[in-house]
Write a protein that holds these residues in place. Structure first.
Motif, short mmCIF file in Angstrom:
data_model
loop_
_atom_site.label_atom_id
_atom_site.label_comp_id
_atom_site.label_asym_id
_atom_site.label_seq_id
_atom_site.Cartn_x
_atom_site.Cartn_y
_atom_site.Cartn_z
N PHE A 19 0.81 -1.21 0.00
CA PHE A 19 0.00 0.00 0.00
C PHE A 19 0.85 1.27 0.00
O PHE A 19 0.39 2.33 0.42
CB PHE A 19 -0.96 -0.03 1.19
N ALA A 20 2.07 1.14 -0.48
CA ALA A 20 2.91 2.30 -0.74
C ALA A 20 3.10 2.39 -2.25
O ALA A 20 3.04 1.36 -2.94
CB ALA A 20 4.27 2.16 -0.04
N SER A 170 2.47 -0.13 -10.08
CA SER A 170 1.97 0.09 -8.73
C SER A 170 0.54 0.60 -8.73
O SER A 170 0.26 1.69 -9.25
CB SER A 170 2.85 1.06 -7.93
N ARG A 171 -0.35 -0.19 -8.15
CA ARG A 171 -1.75 0.23 -8.05
C ARG A 171 -1.87 1.49 -7.20
O ARG A 171 -2.59 2.43 -7.55
CB ARG A 171 -2.58 -0.91 -7.43
N MET A 172 -1.14 1.54 -6.11
CA MET A 172 -1.21 2.71 -5.23
C MET A 172 -0.63 3.94 -5.92
O MET A 172 -1.17 5.05 -5.81
CB MET A 172 -0.43 2.42 -3.94
N PHE A 241 0.85 4.27 9.32
CA PHE A 241 2.03 5.13 9.19
C PHE A 241 2.02 5.88 7.86
O PHE A 241 2.32 7.08 7.81
CB PHE A 241 3.30 4.28 9.30
N PHE A 242 1.62 5.18 6.78
CA PHE A 242 1.64 5.80 5.46
C PHE A 242 0.66 6.96 5.37
O PHE A 242 0.96 7.99 4.76
CB PHE A 242 1.30 4.75 4.39
N LEU A 243 -0.53 6.83 5.98
CA LEU A 243 -1.51 7.90 5.92
C LEU A 243 -1.00 9.19 6.56
O LEU A 243 -1.37 10.29 6.16
CB LEU A 243 -2.81 7.45 6.60
N ILE A 252 7.04 12.72 -4.55
CA ILE A 252 8.33 12.76 -5.25
C ILE A 252 9.40 11.88 -4.60
O ILE A 252 10.13 11.17 -5.31
CB ILE A 252 8.81 14.22 -5.40
N PRO A 253 9.53 11.83 -3.26
CA PRO A 253 10.52 10.90 -2.68
C PRO A 253 10.26 9.45 -3.06
O PRO A 253 11.20 8.68 -3.28
CB PRO A 253 10.36 11.13 -1.18
N PHE A 254 8.98 9.06 -3.15
CA PHE A 254 8.65 7.70 -3.56
C PHE A 254 9.05 7.47 -5.01
O PHE A 254 9.48 6.37 -5.39
CB PHE A 254 7.16 7.44 -3.38
#
Length: 270
Positions: A19-20, A170-172, A241-243, A252-254
């Motif tokens: 989910f990231a 990536s779906r997310m 944590f991701f939310l 952008i970091p991802f």
């Protein structure tokens, strides 16, 4: 390396990445290659099982919202939003394009696109899309919570989700990019993407599991159970944590991380 250690490692990888916006498929292929756990029906079935663990984590985190969407929240005494406008039609509209694409191109994706080269292309292309979406977004969100999501926005996010039919995209990552481009803020787009994931991943994983059922053996249960529970626990923590993280660091970091992962594929697999 023992099966249980492999199950723990891959379960952690699945839970952290599903989910990231970084492609869980890409990570599982790369780590599975490094561990020598790949290319067998057993390995493929294991990936399906741990994905089910991640899905269960979403259900646990969003159970109140999911119950309100299907209209049973009040009867069970849950505290669903009094003015909730998000309903099952939003979800249906959001998942329909992906379901049609998946049914039409399932064999082509599995037999032709599911390769390390395609994953590298998907990682890079998805990263570029995320950067474009972030730059065009510029904090001009108009949709700040789930109950403000329109049917049109749900459709657009569903169309962007179809990009995730390409392994590595990536779906997310695709749904988040689509959400930003149609005016959602990062948290709302993330939450809507999580909720859409439940029926999509449950259907896809369920089909793959049924297809592989005849290849399952009782001796594999410790491997599957360990991976499932590990993915569930790690995903449960990662979602919360991701939310919080996505609203502060943005996409952008991802995207940069995806480019580094593509480089890792080129070095270790291609």
């Amino acid at each position: 390396m023992s099966d249980l250690i492999i199950a723990l490692i891959l379960g952690i990888v699945e839970g952290l990445t599903e989910f990231a916006p970084v492609s869980s498929t890409g990570h599982l292929i790369l780590v599975g290659h490094l561990l020598g756990f790949e290319g067998t029906t057993r390995a493929t079935t294991f990936e399906v099982v741990i994905q089910l663990g991640s899905i269960l984590a979403v259900v646990v985190v969003f159970w109140r919202r999911l119950l309100s969407i299907i209209g049973v929240g009040k009867s069970l005494g849950t505290k669903a939003p009094e003015k909730s406008h998000l309903n099952i039609l939003h979800i249906f509209i959001g998942i329909l394009p992906f379901m049609i694409g998946g049914l039409l191109f399932h064999d082509f994706i599995k037999n032709v696109l599911f390769s390390p080269k395609t994953v590298v292309i998907g990682l890079v292309a998805g990263g570029i899309l995320m950067i474009i979406a972030e730059l065009l977004h510029k904090n001009r969100s108009k949709t700040l919570d789930l109950d403000a999501v329109s049917y049109k926005q749900a459709l657009y996010m569903g169309l962007f989700q179809c990009l995730a039919l390409v392994p590595g995209f990536s779906r997310m990552g695709s749904t988040l990019s689509g959400g930003l481009l149609v005016g959602m803020n990062h948290k709302t787009a993330s939450e809507f993407s999580f909720i859409m994931a439940v029926p999509i991943m449950a259907a896809a994983s369920g089909k793959d599991l049924l297809d592989s059922w005849s290849h399952l053996h009782a001796s594999d249960l410790p491997l599957f159970i360990t991976g499932f529970l590990t993915a569930f626990i790690v995903a449960l923590i990662a979602i919360k944590f991701f939310l919080k993280l996505i609203s502060s660091i943005k996409l952008i970091p991802f995207a940069v991380y995806r480019f580094l992962l593509a480089l890792a594929f080129w070095m270790f697999i291609l």
